[in-house]
Design a protein around this motif. Structure first.
Motif, PDB file in Angstrom:
ATOM      1  N   GLU A 181       0.907  -0.941  -0.182  1.00  0.00           N
ATOM      2  CA  GLU A 181      -0.139   0.215   0.465  1.00  0.00           C
ATOM      3  C   GLU A 181       0.649   1.366  -0.270  1.00  0.00           C
ATOM      4  O   GLU A 181       1.744   1.295   0.540  1.00  0.00           O
ATOM      5  N   LYS A 182       0.723   2.454  -0.576  1.00  0.00           N
ATOM      6  CA  LYS A 182       1.330   3.590  -0.856  1.00  0.00           C
ATOM      7  C   LYS A 182       0.867   3.921   0.743  1.00  0.00           C
ATOM      8  O   LYS A 182      -0.671   4.522   0.817  1.00  0.00           O
ATOM      9  N   THR A 183       1.905   5.000   0.931  1.00  0.00           N
ATOM     10  CA  THR A 183       1.691   6.137   2.232  1.00  0.00           C
ATOM     11  C   THR A 183       1.308   7.316   1.441  1.00  0.00           C
ATOM     12  O   THR A 183       0.951   7.651   0.058  1.00  0.00           O
ATOM     13  N   TYR A 184       0.870   7.626   2.594  1.00  0.00           N
ATOM     14  CA  TYR A 184       0.099   9.812   2.113  1.00  0.00           C
ATOM     15  C   TYR A 184       1.343   9.869   1.548  1.00  0.00           C
ATOM     16  O   TYR A 184       1.702  11.067   0.755  1.00  0.00           O
ATOM     17  N   LEU A 185       2.491  10.399   1.367  1.00  0.00           N
ATOM     18  CA  LEU A 185       3.597  10.640   1.092  1.00  0.00           C
ATOM     19  C   LEU A 185       4.034  10.176  -0.376  1.00  0.00           C
ATOM     20  O   LEU A 185       4.191  10.801  -1.212  1.00  0.00           O
ATOM     21  N   GLU A 186       3.797   9.105  -0.781  1.00  0.00           N
ATOM     22  CA  GLU A 186       3.857   8.923  -1.866  1.00  0.00           C
ATOM     23  C   GLU A 186       2.798   9.102  -2.961  1.00  0.00           C
ATOM     24  O   GLU A 186       2.888   8.773  -4.124  1.00  0.00           O
ATOM     25  N   LEU A 187       1.512   9.289  -1.905  1.00  0.00           N
ATOM     26  CA  LEU A 187       0.583   9.122  -3.218  1.00  0.00           C
ATOM     27  C   LEU A 187       0.455  10.744  -3.659  1.00  0.00           C
ATOM     28  O   LEU A 187       0.471  10.847  -4.656  1.00  0.00           O
ATOM     29  N   ALA A 188       1.140  11.417  -2.610  1.00  0.00           N
ATOM     30  CA  ALA A 188       1.123  12.790  -3.059  1.00  0.00           C
ATOM     31  C   ALA A 188       2.662  13.763  -4.272  1.00  0.00           C
ATOM     32  O   ALA A 188       2.698  14.264  -4.453  1.00  0.00           O
ATOM     33  N   GLY A 189       3.015  11.852  -4.045  1.00  0.00           N
ATOM     34  CA  GLY A 189       4.036  12.343  -4.929  1.00  0.00           C
ATOM     35  C   GLY A 189       5.787  12.703  -4.421  1.00  0.00           C
ATOM     36  O   GLY A 189       6.396  13.144  -4.968  1.00  0.00           O
ATOM     37  N   TYR A 190       5.721  12.860  -2.834  1.00  0.00           N
ATOM     38  CA  TYR A 190       6.919  13.329  -2.754  1.00  0.00           C
ATOM     39  C   TYR A 190       7.576  12.744  -1.785  1.00  0.00           C
ATOM     40  O   TYR A 190       8.564  12.639  -0.520  1.00  0.00           O
ATOM     41  N   PRO A 191       7.881  11.027  -2.700  1.00  0.00           N
ATOM     42  CA  PRO A 191       8.717  10.448  -1.344  1.00  0.00           C
ATOM     43  C   PRO A 191      10.427  10.248  -1.499  1.00  0.00           C
ATOM     44  O   PRO A 191      11.176  10.457  -0.408  1.00  0.00           O
ATOM     45  N   TYR A 192      10.387  10.545  -2.424  1.00  0.00           N
ATOM     46  CA  TYR A 192      12.200  10.608  -2.706  1.00  0.00           C
ATOM     47  C   TYR A 192      13.104  12.064  -3.116  1.00  0.00           C
ATOM     48  O   TYR A 192      13.898  11.774  -2.974  1.00  0.00           O
ATOM     49  N   LEU A 193      12.131  13.144  -2.342  1.00  0.00           N
ATOM     50  CA  LEU A 193      12.362  14.336  -2.250  1.00  0.00           C
ATOM     51  C   LEU A 193      13.298  14.476  -0.753  1.00  0.00           C
ATOM     52  O   LEU A 193      12.300  14.622   0.181  1.00  0.00           O
ATOM     53  N   GLU A 194      14.548  15.385  -0.341  1.00  0.00           N
ATOM     54  CA  GLU A 194      15.221  15.275  -0.083  1.00  0.00           C
ATOM     55  C   GLU A 194      14.618  16.688   1.111  1.00  0.00           C
ATOM     56  O   GLU A 194      14.777  16.107   2.322  1.00  0.00           O
ATOM     57  N   ASN A 195      13.942  17.465   0.825  1.00  0.00           N
ATOM     58  CA  ASN A 195      13.588  18.983   1.715  1.00  0.00           C
ATOM     59  C   ASN A 195      12.241  18.129   2.649  1.00  0.00           C
ATOM     60  O   ASN A 195      11.639  18.992   3.366  1.00  0.00           O
ATOM     61  N   VAL A 196      11.280  17.662   1.444  1.00  0.00           N
ATOM     62  CA  VAL A 196      10.095  16.998   2.225  1.00  0.00           C
ATOM     63  C   VAL A 196      10.529  16.309   3.752  1.00  0.00           C
ATOM     64  O   VAL A 196      10.117  16.478   4.571  1.00  0.00           O
TER      65      VAL A 196
ATOM     66  N   TYR B 256      -0.899  13.938  14.283  1.00  0.00           N
ATOM     67  CA  TYR B 256       0.274  13.508  13.778  1.00  0.00           C
ATOM     68  C   TYR B 256       0.902  12.826  13.959  1.00  0.00           C
ATOM     69  O   TYR B 256       2.127  12.367  12.928  1.00  0.00           O
ATOM     70  N   THR B 257       0.747  11.900  14.038  1.00  0.00           N
ATOM     71  CA  THR B 257       1.193  10.723  14.845  1.00  0.00           C
ATOM     72  C   THR B 257       0.940   9.840  13.294  1.00  0.00           C
ATOM     73  O   THR B 257       2.006   8.619  13.634  1.00  0.00           O
ATOM     74  N   PRO B 258       0.101  10.060  12.739  1.00  0.00           N
ATOM     75  CA  PRO B 258      -0.059   8.866  11.580  1.00  0.00           C
ATOM     76  C   PRO B 258       1.233   9.215  10.438  1.00  0.00           C
ATOM     77  O   PRO B 258       1.502   9.055   9.543  1.00  0.00           O
ATOM     78  N   LEU B 259       1.249  10.651  10.777  1.00  0.00           N
ATOM     79  CA  LEU B 259       2.544  11.436   9.710  1.00  0.00           C
ATOM     80  C   LEU B 259       3.668  11.041   9.548  1.00  0.00           C
ATOM     81  O   LEU B 259       4.666   9.892   9.145  1.00  0.00           O
ATOM     82  N   LEU B 260       4.105  10.968  10.718  1.00  0.00           N
ATOM     83  CA  LEU B 260       4.798  10.284  11.726  1.00  0.00           C
ATOM     84  C   LEU B 260       5.254   8.817  10.685  1.00  0.00           C
ATOM     85  O   LEU B 260       6.635   8.216  10.640  1.00  0.00           O
ATOM     86  N   PHE B 261       4.728   7.469  11.120  1.00  0.00           N
ATOM     87  CA  PHE B 261       4.177   6.412  10.974  1.00  0.00           C
ATOM     88  C   PHE B 261       4.155   6.570   9.700  1.00  0.00           C
ATOM     89  O   PHE B 261       4.971   5.688   8.866  1.00  0.00           O
ATOM     90  N   ASP B 262       3.374   7.245   8.313  1.00  0.00           N
ATOM     91  CA  ASP B 262       3.590   7.037   7.076  1.00  0.00           C
ATOM     92  C   ASP B 262       5.074   7.342   6.810  1.00  0.00           C
ATOM     93  O   ASP B 262       5.907   7.208   5.837  1.00  0.00           O
TER      94      ASP B 262
ATOM     95  N   THR C 148       7.134   4.491   7.160  1.00  0.00           N
ATOM     96  CA  THR C 148       7.123   3.479   5.982  1.00  0.00           C
ATOM     97  C   THR C 148       7.696   3.737   4.729  1.00  0.00           C
ATOM     98  O   THR C 148       7.741   3.380   3.939  1.00  0.00           O
ATOM     99  N   THR C 149       7.666   5.157   4.526  1.00  0.00           N
ATOM    100  CA  THR C 149       7.826   6.068   2.719  1.00  0.00           C
ATOM    101  C   THR C 149       9.429   5.683   3.092  1.00  0.00           C
ATOM    102  O   THR C 149       9.756   5.064   1.811  1.00  0.00           O
ATOM    103  N   ILE C 150       9.970   6.067   3.881  1.00  0.00           N
ATOM    104  CA  ILE C 150      11.052   6.178   4.264  1.00  0.00           C
ATOM    105  C   ILE C 150      11.962   4.168   3.907  1.00  0.00           C
ATOM    106  O   ILE C 150      12.920   4.216   3.148  1.00  0.00           O
ATOM    107  N   GLU C 151      11.218   3.489   4.326  1.00  0.00           N
ATOM    108  CA  GLU C 151      11.398   2.223   4.152  1.00  0.00           C
ATOM    109  C   GLU C 151      11.291   1.721   2.728  1.00  0.00           C
ATOM    110  O   GLU C 151      11.689   0.970   2.298  1.00  0.00           O
TER     111      GLU C 151
END
Length: 193
Positions: free
Chosen positions: A19-34, A176-182, A185-188
């Motif tokens: 399953e994609k994370t919110y960051l992956e759905l938004a298209g920003y999982p690989y951006l260092e700034n995010v 904010y706890t779901p954001l932390l876990f997202d 997961t995105t980094i993993e």
């Protein structure tokens, strides 16, 4: 025999889709700034996440630094800390007794002037202790060009963070706890490809 093998293959259970994370759905999982923005938020104890110094403690523990309560008081976090020569260090965390510099790398090459960054941190520190960290997705071997920056992976950070979350999660802001876990997961997912 090949047809039996093919039939056996077809009967295997289908692998569960990741399953994609919110960051992956938004298209920003690989951006260092995010990633740096999220680190800034969770490293700052007063940011409203309700986790206090848990992320900062995990960062120091993962890097092998011991700290005292005074090291985690009156914390400020600066993003894109500009040096004298207009270079930018991703994060500088300051407290009463510490100045922590974090250069964050997901996929970018290590082309930074770490000696210059070290000088920038020492100038800000005055009489405080300097902790210089290179946080990366994949392991980086210590090398002279890192000028004293301690290499640290996200996996190391999260390995120290997750066990610390138990009791603090009870007081954390549930927004904010779901954001932390997202984020974790995105980094993993990035590391696993």
């Amino acid at each position: 025999t090949y047809s039996l093998l093919l039939q056996g293959y077809r009967s295997l259970p289908k692998p569960r889709a990741v399953e994609k994370t919110y960051l992956e759905l938004a298209g920003y999982p690989y951006l260092e700034n995010v990633a740096s923005n999220l680190l800034e938020f969770f490293l700052y104890p007063e940011a409203g996440h309700g986790l206090g110094t848990v992320m900062l403690e995990a960062l120091l523990e993962a890097a092998g630094y011991e700290w005292e309560a005074a090291d985690l008081q009156n914390v400020s976090v600066e993003r894109e800390s500009t040096t004298d020569s207009r270079q930018r260090m991703d994060l500088v965390v300051s407290s009463e007794t510490l100045v922590i510099g974090v250069e964050n790398k997901l996929f970018a090459e290590l082309q930074n002037d770490f000696r210059h960054y070290q000088g920038h941190l020492r100038k800000q520190a005055v009489d405080r202790r300097v902790v210089a960290l290179l946080l990366s997705l994949y392991p980086v071997q210590p090398a002279p060009f890192l000028a004293g920056f301690t290499p640290l992976t996200y996996a190391d950070l999260f390995c120290c963070l997750l066990p610390r979350l138990g009791r603090p999660l009870l007081a954390a802001n549930p927004r904010y706890t779901p954001l932390l876990f997202d984020f974790i997961t995105t980094i993993e997912h990035l590391k696993d490809g």
